[in-house]
Design a protein around this motif. Structure first.
Motif, PDB file in Angstrom:
ATOM      1  N   ALA A  38     -12.746  -4.711   5.405  1.00  0.00           N
ATOM      2  CA  ALA A  38     -12.079  -3.650   6.170  1.00  0.00           C
ATOM      3  C   ALA A  38     -13.160  -2.757   6.764  1.00  0.00           C
ATOM      4  O   ALA A  38     -13.940  -2.154   6.037  1.00  0.00           O
ATOM      5  CB  ALA A  38     -11.148  -2.854   5.271  1.00  0.00           C
ATOM      6  N   PHE A  41     -10.379   2.281   8.828  1.00  0.00           N
ATOM      7  CA  PHE A  41      -9.136   2.764   8.233  1.00  0.00           C
ATOM      8  C   PHE A  41      -8.715   4.023   8.980  1.00  0.00           C
ATOM      9  O   PHE A  41      -9.524   4.929   9.177  1.00  0.00           O
ATOM     10  CB  PHE A  41      -9.343   3.187   6.775  1.00  0.00           C
ATOM     11  N   ILE A  84      -5.287  -0.540   9.690  1.00  0.00           N
ATOM     12  CA  ILE A  84      -6.521  -1.048   9.072  1.00  0.00           C
ATOM     13  C   ILE A  84      -6.985  -2.256   9.878  1.00  0.00           C
ATOM     14  O   ILE A  84      -6.203  -3.175  10.145  1.00  0.00           O
ATOM     15  CB  ILE A  84      -6.291  -1.439   7.612  1.00  0.00           C
TER      16      ILE A  84
END
Length: 89
Positions: A38, A41, A84
């Protein structure tokens, strides 16, 4: 719906609400992370999640390697909304 999360003691801050830093880890558990990480965010907080409350986690694809999340509290109020983005390792 992709899951449920019960706000437990280790999630809580001194005010007995889910700490903001916990949300990213909770949501990442519902991502297809194999070969990915990831890298972005965005989390919008609307209503606190008290200790012991249950959150329904909703998710949907939001473009290439991007996912939308919404968490709903027991009382039906939206707790958070998130976007995300995943990148290749």
């Amino acid at each position: 719906p992709v899951g449920m999360h019960t706000v437990c003691y280790v999630d809580a801050d001194q005010n007995h609400h889910m700490n903001n830093t916990v949300y990213a880890d909770m949501l990442a558990a519902y991502l297809p992370m194999v070969g990915k990480f990831a890298d972005e965010f965005t989390i919008n907080y609307y209503h606190e999640a008290p200790l012991g409350s249950h959150l329904t986690v909703l998710s949907a694809p939001y473009g290439k390697d991007t996912y939308y999340f919404r968490t709903i509290r027991d009382d039906g109020e939206t707790n958070t909304e998130s976007i995300i983005h995943l990148a290749d390792i």
